[in-house]
Design a protein around this motif. Sequence first.
Motif, PDB file in Angstrom:
ATOM      1  N   PHE A 166      -9.525  43.844 -11.184  1.00 19.72           N
ATOM      2  CA  PHE A 166      -9.756  43.614 -10.546  1.00 19.72           C
ATOM      3  C   PHE A 166     -11.485  45.103  -9.846  1.00 19.72           C
ATOM      4  N   ALA A 167     -11.915  45.813 -10.910  1.00 24.12           N
ATOM      5  CA  ALA A 167     -12.155  47.465 -10.475  1.00 24.12           C
ATOM      6  C   ALA A 167     -13.680  46.592 -10.205  1.00 24.12           C
ATOM      7  N   PRO A 168     -14.309  46.780  -9.083  1.00 21.73           N
ATOM      8  CA  PRO A 168     -15.103  46.686  -8.142  1.00 21.73           C
ATOM      9  C   PRO A 168     -16.333  47.501  -9.215  1.00 21.73           C
ATOM     10  N   SER A 169     -16.206  48.402  -9.763  1.00 21.01           N
ATOM     11  CA  SER A 169     -17.538  48.832 -10.412  1.00 21.01           C
ATOM     12  C   SER A 169     -17.312  49.947 -12.074  1.00 21.01           C
ATOM     13  N   TYR A 170     -17.843  50.869 -12.011  1.00 19.30           N
ATOM     14  CA  TYR A 170     -17.639  51.316 -14.159  1.00 19.30           C
ATOM     15  C   TYR A 170     -16.922  52.559 -13.540  1.00 19.30           C
ATOM     16  N   ASN A 228     -13.042  35.047 -23.072  1.00 18.80           N
ATOM     17  CA  ASN A 228     -14.372  35.749 -23.073  1.00 18.80           C
ATOM     18  C   ASN A 228     -15.390  35.218 -22.984  1.00 18.80           C
ATOM     19  N   PRO A 229     -15.939  34.465 -23.890  1.00 18.91           N
ATOM     20  CA  PRO A 229     -16.133  33.542 -23.412  1.00 18.91           C
ATOM     21  C   PRO A 229     -16.768  32.060 -22.706  1.00 18.91           C
ATOM     22  N   THR A 230     -15.075  31.870 -21.986  1.00 20.79           N
ATOM     23  CA  THR A 230     -15.029  31.003 -21.186  1.00 20.79           C
ATOM     24  C   THR A 230     -14.819  31.527 -20.060  1.00 20.79           C
ATOM     25  N   ILE A 231     -13.439  32.337 -19.209  1.00 19.69           N
ATOM     26  CA  ILE A 231     -13.377  32.569 -18.168  1.00 19.69           C
ATOM     27  C   ILE A 231     -13.240  34.252 -17.602  1.00 19.69           C
ATOM     28  N   GLY A 232     -13.712  34.871 -19.031  1.00 17.86           N
ATOM     29  CA  GLY A 232     -14.695  36.115 -18.675  1.00 17.86           C
ATOM     30  C   GLY A 232     -13.107  37.763 -19.148  1.00 17.86           C
ATOM     31  N   TRP A 233     -14.470  38.720 -18.949  1.00 15.46           N
ATOM     32  CA  TRP A 233     -13.339  39.846 -19.144  1.00 15.46           C
ATOM     33  C   TRP A 233     -11.999  39.423 -18.469  1.00 15.46           C
ATOM     34  N   ARG A 234     -12.571  40.047 -17.402  1.00 19.62           N
ATOM     35  CA  ARG A 234     -11.090  40.178 -16.213  1.00 19.62           C
ATOM     36  C   ARG A 234      -9.619  39.011 -16.151  1.00 19.62           C
ATOM     37  N   TRP A 235     -10.046  37.954 -16.750  1.00 19.17           N
ATOM     38  CA  TRP A 235      -9.068  37.379 -17.373  1.00 19.17           C
ATOM     39  C   TRP A 235      -8.330  37.791 -18.804  1.00 19.17           C
ATOM     40  N   LEU A 236      -9.067  38.181 -18.828  1.00 17.91           N
ATOM     41  CA  LEU A 236      -8.615  38.884 -20.501  1.00 17.91           C
ATOM     42  C   LEU A 236      -7.642  39.607 -20.657  1.00 17.91           C
ATOM     43  N   ILE A 237      -8.215  41.119 -19.341  1.00 16.90           N
ATOM     44  CA  ILE A 237      -6.695  41.895 -19.419  1.00 16.90           C
ATOM     45  C   ILE A 237      -6.120  41.210 -19.044  1.00 16.90           C
ATOM     46  N   ARG A 238      -5.983  40.160 -17.549  1.00 14.22           N
ATOM     47  CA  ARG A 238      -4.201  39.247 -16.323  1.00 14.22           C
ATOM     48  C   ARG A 238      -3.866  39.123 -17.457  1.00 14.22           C
ATOM     49  N   ILE A 239      -4.016  38.312 -19.112  1.00 13.63           N
ATOM     50  CA  ILE A 239      -3.419  37.536 -19.608  1.00 13.63           C
ATOM     51  C   ILE A 239      -2.815  38.306 -20.695  1.00 13.63           C
ATOM     52  N   ALA A 240      -3.341  40.110 -21.405  1.00 13.16           N
ATOM     53  CA  ALA A 240      -3.406  40.999 -22.474  1.00 13.16           C
ATOM     54  C   ALA A 240      -2.017  41.667 -21.208  1.00 13.16           C
ATOM     55  N   SER A 241      -2.177  41.601 -19.925  1.00 14.91           N
ATOM     56  CA  SER A 241      -0.751  42.588 -19.188  1.00 14.91           C
ATOM     57  C   SER A 241       0.807  41.759 -19.716  1.00 14.91           C
ATOM     58  N   ILE A 242       0.480  40.248 -19.937  1.00 13.21           N
ATOM     59  CA  ILE A 242       1.440  39.477 -19.459  1.00 13.21           C
ATOM     60  C   ILE A 242       2.651  39.743 -20.868  1.00 13.21           C
ATOM     61  N   PRO A 243       2.306  40.987 -22.425  1.00 14.27           N
ATOM     62  CA  PRO A 243       4.224  41.000 -22.822  1.00 14.27           C
ATOM     63  C   PRO A 243       4.318  42.114 -22.082  1.00 14.27           C
ATOM     64  N   SER A 244       3.056  43.581 -21.428  1.00 14.57           N
ATOM     65  CA  SER A 244       4.583  44.245 -20.736  1.00 14.57           C
ATOM     66  C   SER A 244       5.012  44.093 -19.979  1.00 14.57           C
TER      67      SER A 244
END
Length: 259
Positions: A103-107, A167-183
Amino acid sequence: TFTVQEAVETIGFGRFHIALFLIMGSTGVAEAMEIMLIAVVSPLIRCEWQLQDWQVALVTTMVFFGYMVFSIVLGFLADRYGRWKILLLSFLWAAYFSLLTSFAPSYIWFVFLRAMVGGGVSGHAQGMEENKQIVAMCSCFNLFLSLGKVFWLAGSLLIIGLASVVNPTIGWRWLIRIASIPSILLILVFKFIPESARYNVSTGNVAAALATLQMIAKMNGAAMPEGVLKEPAKGRRGRFKDLIHPKYLRTTLQIWIIW
C-alpha cells in the motif's frame, strides 16, 4: 543422569525430525520470496515512480541494511529470551511490513517499509538455529540437513513464477500481498514447534527441556534414557570483540566479505 545430546541420540530420528525440518525449512521459502521480490518488482516501480538507477539500487541496499542491523539485535534477544519467541516475532514483523509495502503511496515509503521487512526476515535465521539445535544433535540426521538449501531455491523459483503471472495482470502490489502468504501460514503452525531443549537447559529451565524431549520421544515412538536430565557446566558466552580477536580475525573478515 543424561544430557540433551545423549537424550536426542537415544530417541533417534523419526516423525518429529521430519515435521520440524519441513516447518523450519519452509522459513527458507518465505525468506527467499521476500528477498527475491525486489528483483521482480524493481522494474515496475522504476516506471511507476520514474526512478533513477541509484534509487532502484537503494531499495535493495536498504533491505539488506535492515537485515544487517536487526540480525544483530534479534540474535541478542534470541539468546536472552529464546529462539521460538524471536522467530515468531520476526515472522509477524516481516509479514506485517510486507503487507504494508503493497500500500506504499510513494517511493520513500516503499524504501522504508522494505527495510523493515529486511529486519524481520533477518530473524528467520533463528529458525535455522532452532532446526540445528534440535535436529543436528542427532548424528543420523546430519546428511539430511544439507537438503535445507532446496527450500531457498524453491522460494526463489516460486516468486519468479508468480511474478510472470501476477505482474502483467493485477500488478506488483498484489504480488507482494501474495508473497506474504507463506509467512502468514507459517505463523499458524508455530504452536507445533517447541523451544530448543538445549536452550532451555542452558538457561536452567530443565523442566521445559525435559518436556520437549519427552514430546519428541512420544512422536518418534521411542523411549527416553533413564535417569535425570542434568544441566551443562556454565561456560563463558561469546562476545562481539571475540570476532576481531587475532585468532578469528581472518575468518571474520572472510565471512563478512563473502556475505
